[in-house]
Design a protein around this motif. Sequence first.
Motif, mmCIF file in Angstrom:
data_model
loop_
_atom_site.group_PDB
_atom_site.id
_atom_site.type_symbol
_atom_site.label_atom_id
_atom_site.label_comp_id
_atom_site.label_asym_id
_atom_site.label_seq_id
_atom_site.Cartn_x
_atom_site.Cartn_y
_atom_site.Cartn_z
ATOM 1 N N ASP A 77 -19.185 -7.621 -63.876
ATOM 2 C CA ASP A 77 -18.449 -8.592 -63.373
ATOM 3 C C ASP A 77 -17.767 -8.502 -62.531
ATOM 4 N N LYS A 78 -17.214 -10.255 -61.777
ATOM 5 C CA LYS A 78 -17.497 -10.732 -61.202
ATOM 6 C C LYS A 78 -16.010 -10.277 -60.504
ATOM 7 N N LYS A 79 -15.296 -9.974 -60.827
ATOM 8 C CA LYS A 79 -14.039 -8.386 -59.857
ATOM 9 C C LYS A 79 -15.145 -7.439 -59.280
ATOM 10 N N ASN A 80 -15.845 -7.418 -59.769
ATOM 11 C CA ASN A 80 -16.159 -5.953 -59.161
ATOM 12 C C ASN A 80 -17.837 -6.104 -57.810
ATOM 13 N N ARG A 81 -17.750 -7.666 -57.839
ATOM 14 C CA ARG A 81 -18.242 -7.196 -56.911
ATOM 15 C C ARG A 81 -19.115 -6.586 -55.839
ATOM 16 N N SER A 82 -17.394 -6.793 -55.055
ATOM 17 C CA SER A 82 -17.369 -5.884 -53.553
ATOM 18 C C SER A 82 -17.899 -3.792 -54.089
ATOM 19 N N HIS A 83 -17.961 -3.851 -54.944
ATOM 20 C CA HIS A 83 -17.787 -2.648 -55.730
ATOM 21 C C HIS A 83 -18.911 -2.024 -56.920
ATOM 22 N N GLN A 84 -19.836 -3.246 -56.986
ATOM 23 C CA GLN A 84 -20.771 -3.539 -57.662
ATOM 24 C C GLN A 84 -21.659 -1.816 -57.692
ATOM 25 N N GLY A 85 -22.411 -1.626 -56.169
ATOM 26 C CA GLY A 85 -23.053 -1.326 -55.845
ATOM 27 C C GLY A 85 -22.658 0.536 -56.488
#
Length: 175
Positions: A77-85
């Motif tokens: 989900d793009k909204k979680n990109r910065s927390h994807q890791g």
Amino acid sequence: MEAEIDRLIAKMSDPNEKEAYFFADKVGKLADESGRDRLIELVKGDQWEVAYLACRALSNSSFNEESLDAIFEAINDKKNRSHQGAFVQVLELFDLSQRFVDIFRVYLFGNFKASTLAKDYLDEVEFDISPRTIRKAEKHWNHYLHNPEDEGSLAIKRMEIEPILLEMRELFSED
């Protein structure tokens, strides 16, 4: 039981709670189908910290495998990109043997941390591979080849991926 799960989810979700991990682990162990559904809704929610804790809770539940679809949805989900890791890191708590294509996709399209962790899983997990798995992986690889992030990453990923795909194809070749 329902009231206890409600209480634990509330404690786990409280941003001021210092023992949130403890409550996540506890709710996971107690979760029934209703608890599973509520945790999956939290995974899909807009608060990434709570979603992460819900993933952790699900890893401790008897719904480990069926929770993975929602977790991979959150990862992509793009909204979680910065927390994807963080979401990819929590995957270490799950059985990933049936999830080669999902991990492969994260490796190709994830941010730096997610991609690095996914590569570790690709190297370390013993996956169940079928001809269908290979076809799906090749589909994602071809999509990546036509839409690379940049030429440098394409060269690196080509050196990593092509031997993996070749080795998998050889597993099913008719010699």
